[in-house]
Design a protein around this motif. Sequence first.
Motif, PDB file in Angstrom:
ATOM      1  N   ASP A  60       0.772  -1.028  -0.124  1.00  0.00           N
ATOM      2  CA  ASP A  60      -0.147  -0.204   0.037  1.00  0.00           C
ATOM      3  C   ASP A  60       1.025   1.083  -0.130  1.00  0.00           C
ATOM      4  O   ASP A  60       2.227   1.108  -0.062  1.00  0.00           O
ATOM      5  CB  ASP A  60      -1.104  -0.003   1.080  1.00  0.00           C
ATOM      6  CG  ASP A  60      -0.620   0.160   2.471  1.00  0.00           C
ATOM      7  OD1 ASP A  60       0.654   0.684   2.490  1.00  0.00           O
ATOM      8  OD2 ASP A  60      -1.237  -0.081   3.453  1.00  0.00           O
ATOM      9  N   GLY A  79       3.567   1.506   2.373  1.00  0.00           N
ATOM     10  CA  GLY A  79       4.716   0.358   2.062  1.00  0.00           C
ATOM     11  C   GLY A  79       4.259  -0.928   3.046  1.00  0.00           C
ATOM     12  O   GLY A  79       5.239  -1.683   3.314  1.00  0.00           O
ATOM     13  N   VAL A  80       2.882  -1.057   3.400  1.00  0.00           N
ATOM     14  CA  VAL A  80       2.654  -2.294   4.249  1.00  0.00           C
ATOM     15  C   VAL A  80       1.997  -3.070   3.211  1.00  0.00           C
ATOM     16  O   VAL A  80       1.222  -2.755   2.311  1.00  0.00           O
ATOM     17  CB  VAL A  80       1.617  -1.711   5.337  1.00  0.00           C
ATOM     18  CG1 VAL A  80       1.062  -2.914   5.826  1.00  0.00           C
ATOM     19  CG2 VAL A  80       2.229  -0.721   6.456  1.00  0.00           C
ATOM     20  N   PRO A  81       2.233  -4.673   3.311  1.00  0.00           N
ATOM     21  CA  PRO A  81       1.971  -5.261   2.223  1.00  0.00           C
ATOM     22  C   PRO A  81       0.513  -5.522   2.447  1.00  0.00           C
ATOM     23  O   PRO A  81      -0.102  -5.251   3.580  1.00  0.00           O
ATOM     24  CB  PRO A  81       2.460  -6.587   2.723  1.00  0.00           C
ATOM     25  CG  PRO A  81       3.753  -6.305   3.649  1.00  0.00           C
ATOM     26  CD  PRO A  81       3.413  -4.916   4.225  1.00  0.00           C
ATOM     27  N   ASP A  82      -0.314  -6.016   1.272  1.00  0.00           N
ATOM     28  CA  ASP A  82      -1.414  -6.452   1.368  1.00  0.00           C
ATOM     29  C   ASP A  82      -1.636  -7.810   0.612  1.00  0.00           C
ATOM     30  O   ASP A  82      -0.903  -7.875  -0.322  1.00  0.00           O
ATOM     31  CB  ASP A  82      -2.438  -5.598   0.771  1.00  0.00           C
ATOM     32  CG  ASP A  82      -4.174  -5.497   1.257  1.00  0.00           C
ATOM     33  OD1 ASP A  82      -4.416  -6.546   1.700  1.00  0.00           O
ATOM     34  OD2 ASP A  82      -4.651  -4.365   1.295  1.00  0.00           O
ATOM     35  N   VAL A  83      -2.507  -8.614   1.049  1.00  0.00           N
ATOM     36  CA  VAL A  83      -2.574 -10.017   0.559  1.00  0.00           C
ATOM     37  C   VAL A  83      -4.092 -10.304   0.185  1.00  0.00           C
ATOM     38  O   VAL A  83      -4.815 -10.036   0.916  1.00  0.00           O
ATOM     39  CB  VAL A  83      -1.667 -11.119   1.333  1.00  0.00           C
ATOM     40  CG1 VAL A  83      -0.222 -10.759   1.523  1.00  0.00           C
ATOM     41  CG2 VAL A  83      -2.545 -11.262   2.706  1.00  0.00           C
TER      42      VAL A  83
END
Lengths: 310, 310
Positions: B112, B115-119
């Motif tokens: 995002d 810089g935070v992952p999303d799955v």
Amino acid sequence: MSDTALIAIDWGTTTARAWRFDSAGQLLGSRKAPLGIKQVRDGRFDLALAQLLGDWNARTAPMIACGMIGSRQGWLEAPYVDCPASLAALADRVVRTRVERLTIVPGIATIDAAGVPDVMRGEETQLLGAVDPGEHGMLAVLPGTHSKWARVDHGRVVDFTTFMTGELYAVLLEHSMLGRLAAGDPDAIAQDAFSRGAARGLAAGELSHDIFGARTLVLAGMLSPDDVADWLSGLLIGREIRAAREWARRAGADPGAVRIIGDGPLPARYELALADAGIVAETAGPDAAAHGLWRIALHAGLVTAALQPS
Amino acid sequence: MSDTALIAIDWGTTTARAWRFDSAGQLLGSRKAPLGIKQVRDGRFDLALAQLLGDWNARTAPMIACGMIGSRQGWLEAPYVDCPASLAALADRVVRTRVERLTIVPGIATIDAAGVPDVMRGEETQLLGAVDPGEHGMLAVLPGTHSKWARVDHGRVVDFTTFMTGELYAVLLEHSMLGRLAAGDPDAIAQDAFSRGAARGLAAGELSHDIFGARTLVLAGMLSPDDVADWLSGLLIGREIRAAREWARRAGADPGAVRIIGDGPLPARYELALADAGIVAETAGPDAAAHGLWRIALHAGLVTAALQPS
């Protein structure tokens, strides 16, 4: 005991706290008991009051209380005073119980930008105790289950807004996926994780998206399960600060400094997140409710202004 | 049964659903069982598969599955494919279980703005089944516990974002002050209350403040306790739509229309709130996962392209 000029009570949902003042407005002592209005059976607030005051001689001094004791579920309802709400307006609108010499301070109400009401009971008194009547343009926060932010100016609560930050933290950690991810000691604060959460909360975002980050950060090995609770705490407090700052700015108030009113571990967390937001945090002294009650009692004529401390 | 060309399985956390395709890509039937990966004991996914398929002749047709079956807790981990993720990329990165002829589709991942992952796992397949490879610039939503919004273009999931809307609704209603306020029938939808909540959610605001409105509106007699649940549902879905629209706009995508992929009562709520937001809602046909699995199977060579339906 003969010097007791006022007994002041902050009477909330779960806890009641009482203070004794001398005639010069100096605190002589305090008592605290789990006698909040939820704990009072069969409407016997008179018995709860006697239990709270114990050996204090309640018969010789006027008594004043704020908080949920003045709600519909309390001893006697004291209808909300609309913002801006001054010490004088609160003093004008106190109610008095019939059998006991107890004066009850009303809560205050406002309307948010969308036309939805907002209310507080007890916090208005803390605000007016923690902010001196001579101060102006103050922004203050009372952290908690339902955090309150307020603009206080010359002894008036100009406006305020509520955030359910503490309750969200509790339900998410106890009942959501985030709680299943979280491990570790809930009391110690992992400052780095807290600040990472706060940074996410202070940035533009949406809470229901941002909290999902706990799962993906743990999945990606970028956040330790031990740190999930503090990361979430930082995120929620960061979001609250961001929204409150925008709320203050819309009103033309300067959010450069914020006075934190509260005790326990929460003020330290707010200090950290406010620093991360570049906002100066001041911490209010203790017994804000007591000092607010003294000021309202003065305006209500329960104690004499001539004896007001310099 | 002899005509079965492919068995496609959407194998999630709580439920598994299987479909049979003929060689022309037509659906012949489906089966559903509470055999999600959480229900499988001792890693015996082979037994769960046999139970799910029952009298279908699984020995003569290739099998392909998407969803949590490919997670670390599933049968065999299929590492995430990064966005933009095409049908071809997913087909390239399938994994195969050793003893059974089962091909497992990977989930997809993105990062995002912070810089935070999303799955996601499974939803990518539904997206690529519900959006035709010939379509471009599509915005789609999969409502649910963790709602997913995605931009889909020419058989690729360009990007996506997750909102924990359904989980927030559940924990707030079951465990917070809002649940203690709420009364009434949770199944019937009070459309007016829902739209009032949606309007609050679609406006600028902060969730932890906005939800406190349930208490004050009830206190002020402006919202019936019977309507609290639907007001909250509208508020959370409204906020999700507002945030997703901003997310799409930041990417230069047109949020004028959204395709809703899902079943049960949620799509109707999203239709209402999207209409309130002035966004056209299209509802995808059924069996999106099945169609996505067929398309991935074609790209993976499990079925022959010559037999693809026109």
